[in-house]
Every structure is written in structure tokens, then in C-alpha cells.
Design a protein around this motif. Structure first.
Motif, PDB file in Angstrom:
ATOM      1  N   GLU A 712       0.883  -0.755   0.409  1.00 11.17           N
ATOM      2  CA  GLU A 712      -0.049  -0.188   0.016  1.00 11.17           C
ATOM      3  C   GLU A 712       0.304   1.203   0.274  1.00 11.17           C
ATOM      4  OE1 GLU A 712      -3.036   1.677   3.079  1.00 11.17           O
ATOM      5  OE2 GLU A 712      -3.201  -0.152   3.346  1.00 11.17           O
ATOM      6  N   PHE A 713       2.386   1.203   0.899  1.00 10.27           N
ATOM      7  CA  PHE A 713       2.577   2.638   0.418  1.00 10.27           C
ATOM      8  C   PHE A 713       3.660   2.637  -0.095  1.00 10.27           C
ATOM      9  CE2 PHE A 713       1.245   1.045   5.062  1.00 10.27           C
ATOM     10  CZ  PHE A 713       0.323   3.134   5.216  1.00 10.27           C
ATOM     11  N   ASP A 714       4.188   1.235  -1.099  1.00  5.83           N
ATOM     12  CA  ASP A 714       5.189   1.338  -2.048  1.00  5.83           C
ATOM     13  C   ASP A 714       4.640   0.533  -3.348  1.00  5.83           C
ATOM     14  OD1 ASP A 714       5.561  -1.503  -0.547  1.00  5.83           O
ATOM     15  OD2 ASP A 714       7.423  -1.304  -0.748  1.00  5.83           O
ATOM     16  N   PRO A 715       4.429   1.208  -4.110  1.00  5.72           N
ATOM     17  CA  PRO A 715       3.117   0.292  -5.335  1.00  5.72           C
ATOM     18  C   PRO A 715       4.462   0.355  -6.198  1.00  5.72           C
ATOM     19  CG  PRO A 715       2.427   2.339  -5.278  1.00  5.72           C
ATOM     20  CD  PRO A 715       2.678   2.173  -4.222  1.00  5.72           C
ATOM     21  N   CYS A 716       4.393  -0.582  -6.596  1.00  5.04           N
ATOM     22  CA  CYS A 716       5.452  -0.189  -7.857  1.00  5.04           C
ATOM     23  C   CYS A 716       5.111  -0.183 -10.051  1.00  5.04           C
ATOM     24  CB  CYS A 716       6.216  -1.233  -8.110  1.00  5.04           C
ATOM     25  SG  CYS A 716       5.206  -3.201  -8.318  1.00  5.04           S
ATOM     26  N   SER A 717       6.134   0.542 -10.282  1.00  5.99           N
ATOM     27  CA  SER A 717       5.340   0.280 -11.827  1.00  5.99           C
ATOM     28  C   SER A 717       6.228   0.195 -12.536  1.00  5.99           C
ATOM     29  CB  SER A 717       5.074   2.019 -11.978  1.00  5.99           C
ATOM     30  OG  SER A 717       5.632   3.055 -12.085  1.00  5.99           O
ATOM     31  N   ASN A 718       6.199  -0.055 -13.833  1.00  2.00           N
ATOM     32  CA  ASN A 718       7.500  -0.338 -14.923  1.00  2.00           C
ATOM     33  C   ASN A 718       7.636   0.401 -16.430  1.00  2.00           C
ATOM     34  OD1 ASN A 718       6.007  -1.579 -16.230  1.00  2.00           O
ATOM     35  ND2 ASN A 718       5.889  -3.700 -15.615  1.00  2.00           N
ATOM     36  N   TYR A 719       8.719   0.642 -16.841  1.00  2.00           N
ATOM     37  CA  TYR A 719       8.741   0.924 -18.488  1.00  2.00           C
ATOM     38  C   TYR A 719       9.164   0.232 -19.304  1.00  2.00           C
ATOM     39  CZ  TYR A 719      12.878   2.371 -16.436  1.00  2.00           C
ATOM     40  OH  TYR A 719      14.343   2.858 -16.107  1.00  2.00           O
ATOM     41  N   PHE A 720       8.448   0.920 -20.545  1.00  2.00           N
ATOM     42  CA  PHE A 720       9.041  -0.310 -21.545  1.00  2.00           C
ATOM     43  C   PHE A 720       9.156   0.829 -22.969  1.00  2.00           C
ATOM     44  CE2 PHE A 720       4.478  -1.071 -21.695  1.00  2.00           C
ATOM     45  CZ  PHE A 720       3.647  -1.007 -23.016  1.00  2.00           C
ATOM     46  N   THR A 721       9.512  -0.382 -23.869  1.00  2.00           N
ATOM     47  CA  THR A 721      10.038   1.006 -25.564  1.00  2.00           C
ATOM     48  C   THR A 721       8.542  -0.461 -26.174  1.00  2.00           C
ATOM     49  OG1 THR A 721      12.006   0.930 -25.290  1.00  2.00           O
ATOM     50  CG2 THR A 721      11.474   1.067 -27.785  1.00  2.00           C
ATOM     51  N   ASP A 722       8.174   0.649 -26.832  1.00  2.00           N
ATOM     52  CA  ASP A 722       7.120   0.223 -27.695  1.00  2.00           C
ATOM     53  C   ASP A 722       7.374  -0.606 -28.645  1.00  2.00           C
ATOM     54  OD1 ASP A 722       4.889  -0.386 -29.857  1.00  2.00           O
ATOM     55  OD2 ASP A 722       3.378   1.065 -28.237  1.00  2.00           O
ATOM     56  N   ILE A 723       6.633  -2.190 -29.312  1.00  2.00           N
ATOM     57  CA  ILE A 723       7.414  -2.844 -30.629  1.00  2.00           C
ATOM     58  C   ILE A 723       7.387  -2.088 -31.856  1.00  2.00           C
ATOM     59  CG2 ILE A 723       4.553  -3.584 -30.649  1.00  2.00           C
ATOM     60  CD1 ILE A 723       8.306  -5.494 -30.349  1.00  2.00           C
ATOM     61  N   TRP A 724       6.882  -1.085 -31.745  1.00  2.00           N
ATOM     62  CA  TRP A 724       6.324  -0.133 -32.967  1.00  2.00           C
ATOM     63  C   TRP A 724       7.719   0.920 -33.148  1.00  2.00           C
ATOM     64  CZ3 TRP A 724       3.699  -0.367 -37.254  1.00  2.00           C
ATOM     65  CH2 TRP A 724       2.446  -1.291 -37.606  1.00  2.00           C
ATOM     66  N   ASP A 725       8.427   0.652 -32.246  1.00  2.00           N
ATOM     67  CA  ASP A 725       9.363   1.870 -32.199  1.00  2.00           C
ATOM     68  C   ASP A 725      10.602   0.661 -32.733  1.00  2.00           C
ATOM     69  OD1 ASP A 725       9.133   4.830 -31.845  1.00  2.00           O
ATOM     70  OD2 ASP A 725       8.285   3.540 -30.057  1.00  2.00           O
ATOM     71  N   ALA A 726      10.994  -0.217 -32.505  1.00  2.00           N
ATOM     72  CA  ALA A 726      11.673  -1.001 -33.030  1.00  2.00           C
ATOM     73  C   ALA A 726      11.267  -2.092 -34.865  1.00  2.00           C
ATOM     74  CB  ALA A 726      11.887  -3.162 -32.106  1.00  2.00           C
ATOM     75  N   TYR A 727      10.223  -1.229 -35.275  1.00  2.00           N
ATOM     76  CA  TYR A 727       9.378  -2.327 -36.204  1.00  2.00           C
ATOM     77  C   TYR A 727      10.356  -0.839 -37.450  1.00  2.00           C
ATOM     78  CZ  TYR A 727       6.629  -2.644 -40.238  1.00  2.00           C
ATOM     79  OH  TYR A 727       6.434  -2.649 -41.626  1.00  2.00           O
ATOM     80  N   TYR A 728       9.451   0.659 -36.635  1.00  2.00           N
ATOM     81  CA  TYR A 728      10.053   1.402 -37.936  1.00  2.00           C
ATOM     82  C   TYR A 728      11.930   1.730 -37.564  1.00  2.00           C
ATOM     83  CZ  TYR A 728       5.353   3.193 -37.902  1.00  2.00           C
ATOM     84  OH  TYR A 728       3.691   3.379 -37.416  1.00  2.00           O
TER      85      TYR A 728
END
Length: 737
Positions: A712-728
Motif C-alpha cells: 500500500e505504501f510502496d507500489p511499483c510501476s515499470n516502463y517499456f519501449t513500444d514494439i512499433w519503435d523497433a519496427y520503425y
């Protein structure tokens, strides 16, 4: 996790358990056939005839409960469940598909969390947490979750097929959470004893009857393909093969049709009847095919006078200049009475690899290949029992020759012939190394699935075994090695489950633990994301750029070389974070592309850290990520974690003194978090058939504390590179299957 959150879970669990105490009489829906789901198929519904839950801390199971449970609700309470099904309705049927349905009245989290379906041993009166049925085969992983008493499903086709093949009328299914340390993965499903018959578990099975054919191939191992990768045979009288099956009868046969590519019919044949479920073959008679020609063929099964549909056309080319032999034709079994003698001559050759080749057996004699006169003299001395050790200042210099001298009695009375050759044992071994290097660097050989090499002692050649001897593969070996190699066409016999998330092997998959050896010598532990077709003949593998900020060598966790990442052109990470790729003006997150040195496949590992289970990659997402999208992360250090929701797109994240530009970030979440080492892993969504759709490349985690668990006091999040950036940003496209 906070105490208040845990208390809520406990109260919900207590309410769920109270339902089990008030279990009512069973309501069982019989298996009944329904109208066909498609032409040639029918649908039947299977129901359970027994179930129980095994729970930590309880000495017995819960066979009378109106619910089954899986996962951990809180510390000290973990459940697994077992259900026995009435599968009598699918005996002698061909299973096309099967979907299990469970009504899910309670889950600790409404976010998708993975749970598993297994084939297990049977339930007994002693079944409990401490006495569980054997967990035999992982059949499916589902992430479907409900908090509204609606149905969740799992693709259990393999479970029902396994039961039908084994004639198991009452197979038992095991259910458990993929991550039993994740309290958000706890679930309750209604059982067969629930009062509402519309909500009891069932499996909807689509099956077919009648004759069917599978695995059409020409000679051993060659697949049914058309075009440039059509198989090649070295004979004008090959055998055409097909597996014919009709579960309802005991005898079947097959029809065959052979034509030129322009459709001119050259030969037709009908096989004799034989047992259903076996391989039917027809040899092409002499005079029908010509060397250098390309042909096509098709086949169909016949059962009880009724013919099935024709297969698609399968093509092949005849090239009698190639040397394709059977697996049993290389290094034939040595007669028992000659094995000790051959071993002794082999020790002599091993001790002097520059002078000898590889000894072999012909008839009743040992044939010793020699390169020098000195080798011939030594072989003769060994045969005569007069071979003596050469003086040496190094006591370990030639232990193999000493062993041969000590074993001279083994060759007494055995005929020996000396054969002059030009290639020494050392040169043959060097040739084998060259062949193996070509196998992992030549696309045509990668596609042919070369899985074994060995020395053909009769002639000192390298025997190369591949699943499909194709024209490009044969030409690649012939152009480089000429007659120094011989080809064997045989299906890969290595177990498919030898690969795991922690020990991937070619053909490489995403979601595996990898190492990046940087030019400065340091090594980063990361994860692979998705296989990538750089071109039609150049395989690749995606990961995160911060794992290889200046390029480097990609290795499996067991340090088998997977490929290389060119600095600058195939990674976009600089001293301050994300940089532009060459000739581009858009920041593209945190991504790198390795040139794979061996084959790849469009699959990723799914499940916990130690998993061997994989799922096929069906496609890229049809658009970029949008706020509100849900997704899973399949890192190799913390395993598959689902239930993430996109909270922001096209943002820049400042972490560890670096800017990761144009990435996608999740909303805050409680429960198990991603963590170090997951970087580079796949981000995806799970489809109803168990396949995945690629969404991105994992880059990093925020929050969760030192235990990587968001409370409750230390939730987490994350981040990523969109697969479309790999495609482009990179050449090529996603590898799918």
C-alpha cells in the motif's frame, strides 16, 4: 503488502470457505453432443465427476466443497485443486480443440494473473497438500480472471488429446497459480457441487471423425513444402509417406498422386491396408523421375471405403549427385567380438592424431587409416603385439598410446588391414569444426535444422544430419566442402523441453535469461525480448539497449553465443541515455537488436523463472500502446507478471542518471513487481488460444522496495519501449509463428 490489505483478503477468503461448508448435493450435467461447430466436426461438453482442493496446513483435501481454489490468499494459505473429468464421450475421437470453462466468483485482484492447467495423477481419499497427485504435464497457462462471477477459460486441447490417446476415461486435471508467492493470483472457481448447474465447470470439445492424414513427407525427415526450400532427394525412386488415422476403425490405407510441376500426372498408387495411426508409404517406381527434375505429390487417407480430402501439394527435387544416406548407414553397429580391438586401435590413433585417421570395421577385420609410414609401422606392431612406448620426459605426454600398448591382447587374433589416406584425424576434426561453424552462420543450414554431426569413419567424411535436406542447404555444404561431407535426412531427436528460460538453446526464443559481454569486458545480465527477422535470411533478437550501451556479444546464460550487437547502428543508448539511431529524428526508447548467429523461432518463454513452457508469438499489436491497455512482462529474473496497465505513453524517464526517451509507463500496482535483470524481456498480451501479441521491450522498474513487492505504501510501476519503435527503428519485422 499492508496489514489492512491482507485483512481484506482474509475476510474474503473466509466468506469463500464458508460456502464450502454448506456444500449441496452434486448437480452433474451429462456429456451430450451438440450440432457440429463446423463441417466435419462435432462438439461435446465434458463435466467433472470429482474434485478436491489441497491447502497448506490442512491434513485432508476438500472433496465436498462447492468451490475449488488455487494460489496463495495470504501467508500460510496456498491452495491447489484437482478435478476428475468424464472423458468417455471423446474416446475414439480426433480432438480438434478443447476449452475449459470455470465460473470465477472471487479473485484477490481483478487484474489478469496467470494460472496453470496440468495433467496429474488421480485423486485419492488421501489427497491433501502433503499427499498430492503427481504433476505430470503442463498443458496450458491462462491469465483470464474475473471478480464478477463470470466464466474464465483455458485452452486445454493438449489435456483432452492426451486423455483420448491414452484411453483415459477419467483423467484428472490440476489447477494452480503460476506464482504461488503472489497474493494477487489467488482465485476461487465454483465446483461441480455448486447449486447453480449453469456455473459448474465444463470443457467444450470440438472433435472430428473419419479418416485424416498428417505428416506428409518424402523419405525420412523431409517436410511438405513448396518453392525454394523444397526438399531434395538423391534417388529417382524415393518413398512417399503419410500418417493415416481413423480412431473409429483398425485398418486404413492411402492414395498417392505424383505429377510434374505443370500438372502432368506421372504416377498414381493405392497402398495396402494397414493399422490405423501408422505410417503408410509408397515407393515411386523406376522410370517415373529424372535426375535434376522437380516434382510434386499429394495423398489422402481411405477408411471403410470412404476417402478423405487430398493434402496440399508437396514438392521435391531429385539430385543424384548428392550423397544422402540413412542414419543407420553411418558407423554401423560394431560386432561385439571386434569392439575391444577397435577401441584399442582407436586409442593408438587418438595418441597420434597427425599420423592416423579414424579406424573402422569392414566385415571381420579392423581397417586402420594411416597418413604416414610411421603410423603404418605402429599399427602393424600393435597387431603383432610388439608395440613399445616411446621415451618421453613428460609422464602425461601419451597416455592414450600407453593404454593401447596395455591393451595389445585385445587385438590378438583379429584381422587388421592398413588403408592409406590423405586426411589425418587432426584434419578431420578441424573439418568438423568448420562444418559446425558454417551450420550456425549459414541461413540455409539454419533453416534446415542441422542438429548433429559425426565423423563417418568409412572415408573420413563429416556426416551432417538435418531435419530437412533442402536444395539450398545441400548446395551450401557442397559449394564449401565438396565430397568431404555426407548428408543424413532425419528428424531432430533432441527433446524439445531441453530449453528453459534459464537455459535457452537454438532455435532462440524471447523471454530467456541472457548475458551481454561488452567490449570493455564487463558482463550485464538481462533478458531477451522477441525474435526478429532482420531479412528473410538474417535472424535477430531484440533486447534493451542499456544492456549493451556500446554493443557487444549476446550469450545464453550458459554462455553459448547467440549473436552480436553492433555499436551505434543496432542500439540507441549513449552516455546520457537514449540517442537517435543513424539517420533518424525520433527517439525510440531503449532497444537493441542482435544479429543472431543461429536460428530463431517466433516463441517466448512463459511462466515462472524456471519455466520450460513457451507460447507462440502471433503478431505485433495493431497500434501503439494507449493509456488503459493491459499487458504482461516476461522477464527472466522475476518471471511472468501480468496485470499491468498502461498509465502514460511517449514519456521520458530519468533513471540512474540517464534519460530513457519516448517510453511507455505503467500505472502504480501492488503485488509482485518486475526487477533487475528483467530488462530487455518481452512485453505482451495473451490471446485466448494461449499465443501472445508483442507489445514492447521491457526497460525498467520503479518502486516495490527491497523485496520487489508493491504494498500500500510502496507500489511499483515499470516502463517499456513500444514494439512499433523497433519496427520503425530497425530493419526487418517481428518473427511470428
Amino acid at each position: 503488502m499492508s496489514l489492512s490489505t491482507r485483512g481484506n483478503i482474509f475476510r474474503s477468503l473466509a466468506a469463500a470457505v464458508s460456502l464450502t461448508i454448506a456444500a449441496t448435493a452434486a448437480t452433474v450435467v451429462s456429456a451430450t453432443a451438440t450440432p457440429a461447430a463446423a463441417a466435419g466436426t462435432q462438439t461435446v461438453r465434458l463435466t467433472t465427476i470429482g474434485n478436491t482442493s489441497a491447502v497448506t496446513g490442512y491434513p485432508t483435501g476438500w472433496p465436498d466443497a462447492d468451490s475449488v481454489f488455487l494460489g496463495s490468499a495470504y501467508e500460510g494459505f496456498t491452495a491447489r485443486s484437482f478435478l476428475t473429468w468424464d472423458a468417455s464421450a471423446v474416446q475414439n475421437k480426433r480432438i480438434e480443440s478443447a476449452t475449459a470453462h470455470f465460473h470465477n466468483p472471487y479473485s484477490t485482484s481483478c487484474d489478469p494473473t496467470p494460472w496453470e492447467v496440468w495433467t496429474t495423477g488421480p485423486i485419492t481419499s488421501a489427497t491433501s497438500w502433503d499427499v498430492q497427485p503427481a504433476w505430470r504435464e503442463l498443458e496450458a497457462v491462462s491469465t483470464e480472471t474475473s471478480c464478477a462471477d463470470t466464466a474464465v477459460t483455458a485452452d486445454v486441447t493438449s489435456f483432452v488429446r492426451r486423455a483420448a490417446a491414452a484411453k483415459a476415461v477419467q483423467p484428472t486435471m490440476g489447477l494452480r497459480a503460476t506464482d504461488e508467492a503472489d497474493y494477487t493470483a489467488y482465485k476461487q472457481f465454483w465446483s461441480r457441487k455448486y447449486t447453480d448447474p449453469a456455473k459448474v465447470p465444463y470443457i467444450e470439445v470440438v472433435y472430428s471423425t473419419g479418416v485424416a492424414v498428417t505428416e506428409p513427407h518424402i523419405d525420412e525427415g523431409s517436410s511438405c513444402v513448396t518453392g525454394a526450400n523444397r526438399p531434395v532427394v538423391d534417388t529417382t525412386t524415393p518413398a512417399l509417406n503419410i500418417l493415416v488415422d481413423d480412431p473409429a476403425v483398425t485398418q486404413v490405407r492411402a492414395d498417392f498422386e505424383l505429377t510434374a510441376l505443370n500438372g502432368t500426372v506421372l504416377h498414381t498408387a493405392a497402398s495396402a491396408s494397414q493399422a490405423s495411426g501408422t505410417l503408410v508409404s509408397a515407393k515411386v517406381p523406376a522410370g517415373k523421375l529424372a535426375n535434376g527434375g522437380t516434382y510434386r505429390w499429394r495423398t489422402r487417407g481411405v477408411s471403410a471405403g470412404s476417402a478423405g480430402a487430398w493434402t496440399t501439394w508437396c514438392e521435391f527435387t531429385v539430385d543424384s549427385s548428392l550423397d544422402i544416406i540413412g542414419a543407420d548407414d553411418v558407423n554401423e553397429t560394431v560386432p561385439e567380438e571386434l569392439r575391444d580391438a577397435l577401441g584399442t586401435y582407436d586409442q593408438l590413433a587418438e595418441a597420434n592424431p597427425d599420423e592416423f585417421g579414424y579406424p573402422d570395421v569392414t566385415g571381420d577385420a579392423i581397417v586402420v587409416d594411416v597418413v604416414t609410414d610411421e603410423a603404418a609401422d605402429k599399427a602393424q606392431a600393435l597387431a603383432d603385439g610388439t608395440l613399445q612406448a616411446q621415451p618421453s620426459t613428460d609422464p602425461d605426454a601419451n597416455k592414450a598410446e600407453e593404454a593401447a600398448i596395455e591393451g595389445q591382447d585385445n587385438v590378438a587374433g583379429v584381422d587388421m588391414a592398413i588403408n592409406d589416406v590423405t586426411l589425418s584425424r587432426t584434419e578431420i576434426d578441424e573439418l568438423r569444426d568448420e562444418v559446425q561453424a558454417a551450420v550456425v552462420s549459414t541461413p540455409a543450414l539454419v533453416a534446415a535444422d542441422v542438429w548433429k554431426t559425426e565423423v563417418d569413419r568409412d572415408g573420413g567424411r563429416i556426416a551432417v544430419t538435418m531435419s530437412d535436406v533442402t536444395v539450398p542447404a545441400a548446395q551450401a555444404l557442397e559449394q564449401r566442402f565438396g565430397d568431404r561431407v555426407v548428408l543424413i535426412d532425419e528428424k531432430n531427436q533432441l527433446p524439445v523441453d531441453q530449453a528453459s528460460r534459464l537455459a535457452d538453446v537454438p532455435l532462440w526464443r524471447g523471454g530467456a535469461r541472457i548475458k551481454i559481454k561488452r567490449p570493455n569486458g564487463t558482463v550485464n545480465g538481462c533478458s531477451s525480448a522477441f525474435a526478429w527477422n532482420i531479412t528473410s535470411t538474417a535472424p535477430g533478437m531484440l533486447t534493451a539497449a542499456h544492456c549493451a550501451p556500446d554493443g557487444g556479444t549476446m550469450l545464453s546464460w550458459r554462455e553459448q553465443t547467440m549473436g552480436s550487437i553492433p555499436s551505434g547502428s543496432r542500439e540507441n543508448y549513449g552516455s546520457n541515455g537514449t540517442v537517435y539511431l543513424p539517420n533518424q529524428k525520433v527517439y525510440r526508447g531503449d532497444m537493441a537488436l542482435a544479429n543472431a548467429s543461429a536460428g530463431i523461432q517466433g516463441r517466448i518463454f512463459r511462466g515462472p523463472v524456471s519455466t520450460t513452457a513457451t507460447a507462440r508469438v502471433k503478431a505485433m499489436w495493431s497500434r501503439r500502446a494507449q493509456k488503459g491497455d493491459q499487458y504482461c512482462v516476461g522477464g527472466s529474473y522475476f518471471g511472468e507478471i501480468c496485470g499491468w496497465t498502461v498509465g502514460a505513453t511517449s514519456i521520458d524517464v530519468y533513471s540512474s542518471g540517464k534519460w530513457k526517451r519516448n517510453v511507455v509507463m505503467s500505472r502504480l500496482k501492488t503485488g509482485k513487481c518486475t526487477g533487475p535483470g528483467d530488462s530487455g524481456g518481452p512485453v505482451y498480451t495473451v490471446n485466448s488460444d494461449g499465443s501472445v501479441t508483442a507489445k514492447g521491450i521491457f526497460n525498467g522498474t520503479h518502486g516495490g522496495g527491497s523485496d520487489s513487492y508493491g504494498g500500500e505504501f510502496d507500489p511499483c510501476s515499470n516502463y517499456f519501449t513500444d514494439i512499433w519503435d523497433a519496427y520503425y527503428g530497425f530493419p526487418g519485422t517481428l518473427k511470428t509463428s
